[in-house]
Write a protein that holds these residues in place. Sequence first.
Motif, PDB file in Angstrom:
ATOM      1  N   LEU A 111       0.808  -1.212   0.000  1.00  0.00           N
ATOM      2  CA  LEU A 111       0.000   0.000   0.000  1.00  0.00           C
ATOM      3  C   LEU A 111       0.849   1.273   0.000  1.00  0.00           C
ATOM      4  CD1 LEU A 111      -2.782   1.396   0.240  1.00  0.00           C
ATOM      5  CD2 LEU A 111      -2.594   1.129   2.724  1.00  0.00           C
ATOM      6  N   GLY A 112       1.964   1.248   0.720  1.00  0.00           N
ATOM      7  CA  GLY A 112       2.798   2.445   0.820  1.00  0.00           C
ATOM      8  C   GLY A 112       3.385   2.911  -0.492  1.00  0.00           C
ATOM      9  N   ASN A 113       3.379   2.043  -1.502  1.00  0.00           N
ATOM     10  CA  ASN A 113       3.901   2.429  -2.816  1.00  0.00           C
ATOM     11  C   ASN A 113       2.910   3.235  -3.644  1.00  0.00           C
ATOM     12  OD1 ASN A 113       6.310   0.992  -2.433  1.00  0.00           O
ATOM     13  ND2 ASN A 113       5.529  -0.847  -3.422  1.00  0.00           N
ATOM     14  N   GLN A 114       1.636   3.183  -3.291  1.00  0.00           N
ATOM     15  CA  GLN A 114       0.615   3.738  -4.171  1.00  0.00           C
ATOM     16  C   GLN A 114       0.808   5.219  -4.512  1.00  0.00           C
ATOM     17  OE1 GLN A 114      -0.626   1.099  -5.869  1.00  0.00           O
ATOM     18  NE2 GLN A 114      -2.608   2.133  -5.882  1.00  0.00           N
ATOM     19  N   PRO A 115       1.161   6.094  -3.555  1.00  0.00           N
ATOM     20  CA  PRO A 115       1.353   7.496  -3.939  1.00  0.00           C
ATOM     21  C   PRO A 115       2.432   7.675  -5.006  1.00  0.00           C
ATOM     22  CG  PRO A 115       1.125   7.314  -1.561  1.00  0.00           C
ATOM     23  CD  PRO A 115       1.252   5.917  -2.085  1.00  0.00           C
ATOM     24  N   HIS A 160      -2.300  -5.245   7.357  1.00  0.00           N
ATOM     25  CA  HIS A 160      -0.897  -5.643   7.338  1.00  0.00           C
ATOM     26  C   HIS A 160      -0.671  -6.867   8.218  1.00  0.00           C
ATOM     27  CE1 HIS A 160       3.542  -5.190   7.760  1.00  0.00           C
ATOM     28  NE2 HIS A 160       3.404  -4.742   6.538  1.00  0.00           N
ATOM     29  N   ALA A 161      -0.207  -7.954   7.583  1.00  0.00           N
ATOM     30  CA  ALA A 161       0.131  -9.191   8.302  1.00  0.00           C
ATOM     31  C   ALA A 161      -1.022  -9.686   9.165  1.00  0.00           C
ATOM     32  CB  ALA A 161       1.387  -8.972   9.154  1.00  0.00           C
ATOM     33  N   CYS A 162      -2.233  -9.354   8.745  1.00  0.00           N
ATOM     34  CA  CYS A 162      -3.433  -9.587   9.552  1.00  0.00           C
ATOM     35  C   CYS A 162      -4.263 -10.722   8.963  1.00  0.00           C
ATOM     36  CB  CYS A 162      -4.245  -8.293   9.594  1.00  0.00           C
ATOM     37  SG  CYS A 162      -4.662  -7.702   7.919  1.00  0.00           S
ATOM     38  N   GLU A 163      -5.517 -10.777   9.342  1.00  0.00           N
ATOM     39  CA  GLU A 163      -6.428 -11.789   8.810  1.00  0.00           C
ATOM     40  C   GLU A 163      -6.464 -11.756   7.279  1.00  0.00           C
ATOM     41  OE1 GLU A 163     -11.239 -12.843   8.956  1.00  0.00           O
ATOM     42  OE2 GLU A 163     -10.424 -11.170  10.143  1.00  0.00           O
ATOM     43  N   ILE A 164      -6.469 -10.547   6.708  1.00  0.00           N
ATOM     44  CA  ILE A 164      -6.606 -10.404   5.259  1.00  0.00           C
ATOM     45  C   ILE A 164      -5.309 -10.715   4.520  1.00  0.00           C
ATOM     46  CG2 ILE A 164      -7.145  -8.804   3.387  1.00  0.00           C
ATOM     47  CD1 ILE A 164      -9.555  -9.761   5.101  1.00  0.00           C
ATOM     48  N   GLU A 165      -4.219 -10.034   4.873  1.00  0.00           N
ATOM     49  CA  GLU A 165      -2.981 -10.259   4.126  1.00  0.00           C
ATOM     50  C   GLU A 165      -2.442 -11.677   4.340  1.00  0.00           C
ATOM     51  OE1 GLU A 165       0.881  -7.754   2.761  1.00  0.00           O
ATOM     52  OE2 GLU A 165       0.444  -7.692   4.912  1.00  0.00           O
ATOM     53  N   THR A 166      -2.612 -12.214   5.521  1.00  0.00           N
ATOM     54  CA  THR A 166      -2.185 -13.591   5.759  1.00  0.00           C
ATOM     55  C   THR A 166      -3.021 -14.561   4.929  1.00  0.00           C
ATOM     56  OG1 THR A 166      -1.493 -12.985   8.007  1.00  0.00           O
ATOM     57  CG2 THR A 166      -1.723 -15.332   7.532  1.00  0.00           C
ATOM     58  N   SER A 167      -4.288 -14.256   4.744  1.00  0.00           N
ATOM     59  CA  SER A 167      -5.131 -15.073   3.873  1.00  0.00           C
ATOM     60  C   SER A 167      -4.639 -15.011   2.429  1.00  0.00           C
ATOM     61  CB  SER A 167      -6.592 -14.615   3.952  1.00  0.00           C
ATOM     62  OG  SER A 167      -7.152 -14.867   5.231  1.00  0.00           O
ATOM     63  N   TYR A 168      -4.218 -13.835   1.981  1.00  0.00           N
ATOM     64  CA  TYR A 168      -3.632 -13.723   0.635  1.00  0.00           C
ATOM     65  C   TYR A 168      -2.448 -14.680   0.495  1.00  0.00           C
ATOM     66  CZ  TYR A 168      -6.023  -9.157  -0.028  1.00  0.00           C
ATOM     67  OH  TYR A 168      -6.932  -8.134  -0.155  1.00  0.00           O
ATOM     68  N   PHE A 203       2.668   2.426  17.749  1.00  0.00           N
ATOM     69  CA  PHE A 203       1.454   1.723  18.172  1.00  0.00           C
ATOM     70  C   PHE A 203       1.517   0.200  18.015  1.00  0.00           C
ATOM     71  CE2 PHE A 203       0.595   3.495  13.877  1.00  0.00           C
ATOM     72  CZ  PHE A 203       0.384   2.320  13.149  1.00  0.00           C
ATOM     73  N   THR A 204       2.627  -0.349  17.481  1.00  0.00           N
ATOM     74  CA  THR A 204       2.745  -1.806  17.412  1.00  0.00           C
ATOM     75  C   THR A 204       4.201  -2.228  17.553  1.00  0.00           C
ATOM     76  OG1 THR A 204       2.374  -3.783  16.049  1.00  0.00           O
ATOM     77  CG2 THR A 204       2.846  -1.749  14.878  1.00  0.00           C
ATOM     78  N   THR A 205       4.403  -3.331  18.231  1.00  0.00           N
ATOM     79  CA  THR A 205       5.753  -3.898  18.326  1.00  0.00           C
ATOM     80  C   THR A 205       5.918  -5.096  17.394  1.00  0.00           C
ATOM     81  OG1 THR A 205       5.073  -5.325  20.169  1.00  0.00           O
ATOM     82  CG2 THR A 205       6.028  -3.173  20.732  1.00  0.00           C
ATOM     83  N   SER A 206       4.811  -5.584  16.847  1.00  0.00           N
ATOM     84  CA  SER A 206       4.852  -6.802  16.031  1.00  0.00           C
ATOM     85  C   SER A 206       4.738  -6.535  14.537  1.00  0.00           C
ATOM     86  CB  SER A 206       3.717  -7.742  16.447  1.00  0.00           C
ATOM     87  OG  SER A 206       2.459  -7.197  16.091  1.00  0.00           O
ATOM     88  N   ALA A 207       4.197  -5.375  14.167  1.00  0.00           N
ATOM     89  CA  ALA A 207       3.860  -5.033  12.774  1.00  0.00           C
ATOM     90  C   ALA A 207       2.647  -5.817  12.271  1.00  0.00           C
ATOM     91  CB  ALA A 207       5.040  -5.228  11.831  1.00  0.00           C
ATOM     92  N   VAL A 208       1.933  -6.472  13.180  1.00  0.00           N
ATOM     93  CA  VAL A 208       0.697  -7.175  12.839  1.00  0.00           C
ATOM     94  C   VAL A 208      -0.480  -6.281  13.219  1.00  0.00           C
ATOM     95  CG1 VAL A 208      -0.742  -9.206  13.289  1.00  0.00           C
ATOM     96  CG2 VAL A 208       1.752  -9.432  13.172  1.00  0.00           C
ATOM     97  N   LEU A 209      -1.353  -6.008  12.254  1.00  0.00           N
ATOM     98  CA  LEU A 209      -2.487  -5.117  12.525  1.00  0.00           C
ATOM     99  C   LEU A 209      -3.796  -5.898  12.523  1.00  0.00           C
ATOM    100  CD1 LEU A 209      -1.642  -1.928  10.390  1.00  0.00           C
ATOM    101  CD2 LEU A 209      -0.833  -2.582  12.671  1.00  0.00           C
ATOM    102  N   GLY A 210      -3.950  -6.815  13.480  1.00  0.00           N
ATOM    103  CA  GLY A 210      -5.187  -7.568  13.558  1.00  0.00           C
ATOM    104  C   GLY A 210      -4.959  -9.004  13.988  1.00  0.00           C
TER     105      GLY A 210
END
Length: 240
Positions: A111-115, A160-168, A203-210
């Motif tokens: 996502l960070g590449n989009q701009p 990020h590294a969450c339910e969605i991206e891990t499913s991908y 706000f995170t130490t794991s880089a997992v958002l979910g």
Amino acid sequence: MEFQYENSFDIEEKMKTTKIAILPVGAVEAHGPHLPLGTDNLLAERVAKRLAERIDCFVLPTLPYGQVWSLRNFPGSINVSNESLISMIVDIGESLYRQGFKTFAMVNGHLGNQPALKDAARVLFTTCPEMKVFYFFYPGMNKAAKEVRETESTHATYFHACEIETSYMLYLAPEYVVMSKALNDVPVIPSDADVTPTPWENFTTSAVLGDATLATEDKGKYIIDLAIDNMLTMLKASEN
């Protein structure tokens, strides 16, 4: 067809059969304990290859570094600037244009590449007026994700590294996923994170958002297949 494995004697003739070039664009950054640093590269590459199975095109070598400012202080993350990314994309696009390509599609896994990709596409709109440029990032995923996810998104945009991206990853690159290490780590993202620079270590130490433990291959398949269908529709329209 994978562009890098062609040779310069044959490529000219093969380029007469298709004028579409697809560039996977990824990143190297922290994705928790269960996913590799190159997650975004793997996702971009494998989506691009699935596109190539359904439309005649060339898949270019992956651009493996991205703008990961938010996660740049996490172990393993490698950040490049928007300016560097824009410059590289424009150079690649203009090279393709000189070779006669009419469609240049970036398949972005980060996502960070989009701009940067959007700005590069705007430059190419002027310098390569007869070439259609796309900057794809899972088109249609927001609606599809809402239909399959079991937890609320931690942020309106970030996943990020969450339910969605891990499913991908379970769908596209399961051999790189270690589900026994998946975390349920739902951070509280401050409201001003959208309007002021906010490193993610705030706000995170794991880089997992979910909750990555809820990821499944079926969820990934549902979203990814829909996104690929949407990309194909736009790519086929660009040929007309």
